[in-house]
Design an enzyme around this catalytic site. Structure first.
Site, PDB file in Angstrom:
ATOM      1  N   TYR A   1     -34.837 -67.820  27.436  1.00 41.11           N
ATOM      2  CA  TYR A   1     -33.450 -67.878  26.992  1.00 41.11           C
ATOM      3  C   TYR A   1     -33.416 -68.697  25.700  1.00 41.11           C
ATOM      4  O   TYR A   1     -32.734 -69.708  25.574  1.00 41.11           O
ATOM      5  CB  TYR A   1     -32.517 -68.452  28.059  1.00 41.11           C
TER       6      TYR A   1
ATOM      7  N   GLY B   1     -33.386 -74.331  19.021  1.00 41.05           N
ATOM      8  CA  GLY B   1     -34.270 -75.459  19.358  1.00 41.05           C
ATOM      9  C   GLY B   1     -35.682 -74.952  19.619  1.00 41.05           C
ATOM     10  O   GLY B   1     -36.660 -75.475  19.070  1.00 41.05           O
ATOM     11  N   HIS B   2     -35.799 -73.905  20.446  1.00 44.17           N
ATOM     12  CA  HIS B   2     -37.111 -73.305  20.712  1.00 44.17           C
ATOM     13  C   HIS B   2     -37.701 -72.738  19.406  1.00 44.17           C
ATOM     14  O   HIS B   2     -38.890 -72.887  19.138  1.00 44.17           O
ATOM     15  CB  HIS B   2     -36.990 -72.153  21.719  1.00 44.17           C
TER      16      HIS B   2
ATOM     17  N   LYS C   1     -35.675 -83.469  22.880  1.00 50.61           N
ATOM     18  CA  LYS C   1     -34.488 -83.305  23.734  1.00 50.61           C
ATOM     19  C   LYS C   1     -34.870 -83.697  25.169  1.00 50.61           C
ATOM     20  O   LYS C   1     -34.080 -84.262  25.910  1.00 50.61           O
ATOM     21  CB  LYS C   1     -34.028 -81.848  23.663  1.00 50.61           C
TER      22      LYS C   1
END
Ligand code: AMP
Length: 293
Positions: free
Chosen positions: A39, A43-44, A156
């Site tokens: 998902y 950020g990824h 994070k």
């Protein structure tokens, strides 16, 4: 330069191993690895781009690991969207996407657990018993499968970074852990796959997390002799301005040891870590502050 022209999606451990072996036989570039639960968001993608800039071959894994979810947590309903994930992965420069099934990763009930002690007793380790055993076990399996030179993790999940770094050090795993900054939405909310669970009202109120962290940073930097209890109370009060917010924890600790922080000691960095629930959705965020000592 991309190592592989067209991104490849691989489901079996044997195929992934042979593909990486082939790459290593023909190239002397390094192998960079980004483990995720899918998902994918910016950020990824930022981790993938960092890997792209540092490694010859970029391997992404997408695996929702049942071992790191407790009973009653969101394993079943964790958001999934393979088609979009592959688009994000390709645009961010992934070469190989490893998407194993649960039975590929755990063909028989697993009897071996990697447990990192100490660092896991506080914060998410305290609220989610067994969570970091699940994380350390799957990351160690993935490291053995991919055998990366570098692995990229987001701050994070700062406690996760500390746990993985400790595991790598304790077990002499030949991989460099590269911590990467937290990416945020324009209004400050930390990007997370779980943000899709939030209702409009919860999404609005969730801004108190990043706001509280900003206030905390300002407080700490303007008061060298600040008091930890006062800081935690300031943060809690700000979060309490959101009626839907239920605080799981709001804690100040030394970083990366995650030991209790005394302002009199020579700690150079602290972390202010938050976990806050909005309805069924549990959000985490943190700020790491370098003290001017
Ligand atoms: P997840 O898919 O949530 O397990 O996250 C996979 C990796 O992406 C972990 O290393 C996370 O820390 C990282 N990550 C998740 N959200 C962010 C973000 N907002 N900014 C940077 N990295 C992130």
């Amino acid at each position: 330069m991309k190592a592989i022209q067209t991104m490849e999606v691989i489901h079996s451990i044997a195929d992934l191993r042979s593909r990486i072996r082939e790459y290593r036989r023909k190239n002397d570039g390094s192998v960079g690895f980004v483990p995720t639960m899918g998902y994918l968001h910016e950020g990824h993608a930022s981790l993938l781009r960092k890997a792209r800039s540092q490694s010859g071959l970029v391997v992404l894994s997408i695996f929702v690991n049942p071992l790191q979810f407790g009973p009653g947590e969101d394993f079943e309903r964790y958001p999934r969207n393979t088609e979009r994930d592959l688009e994000v992965a390709e645009a961010a420069g992934a070469d190989l996407v490893f998407m194993p099934s649960v039975s590929e990763m755990y063909p028989t009930p697993t009897r071996t657990t990697v447990a990192v002690s100490g660092l896991t007793s506080r914060l998410c380790g305290a609220s989610r018993p067994g969570h970091f055993d699940g994380v350390a076990t799957v990351v160690s399996k993935l490291f053995h499968i991919v055998q990366p030179d570098q692995a990229f993790f987001g701050l994070k999940d700062a406690q996760q970074v500390a746990v993985i770094q400790q595991m790598v050090q304790d077990l002499n795993l030949p991989v460099e852990i590269v911590p990467c900054p937290t990416l945020r939405e324009q209004d400050g909310l930390a990007m997370s796959s779980r943000n899709v669970y939030l209702s409009d009202e919860e999404r609005k109120q969730a801004l108190v997390l990043s706001q509280a962290l900003d206030k905390a940073k300002e407080f700490v930097l303007s008061r060298p002799n600040f008091n930890t209890a006062e800081l935690e109370s300031l943060v809690r009060k700000h979060i309490a301005t959101a009626p839907l917010a239920v605080i799981d924890y709001a804690e100040v600790l030394a970083f990366p040891t995650l030991e209790p922080f005394e302002n009199s000691t020579h700690t150079h960095s602290i972390i202010l870590a938050l976990a806050v629930k909005f309805g069924k959705t549990r959000l985490i965020d943190n700020v790491i502050i370098q003290l001017r000592k």
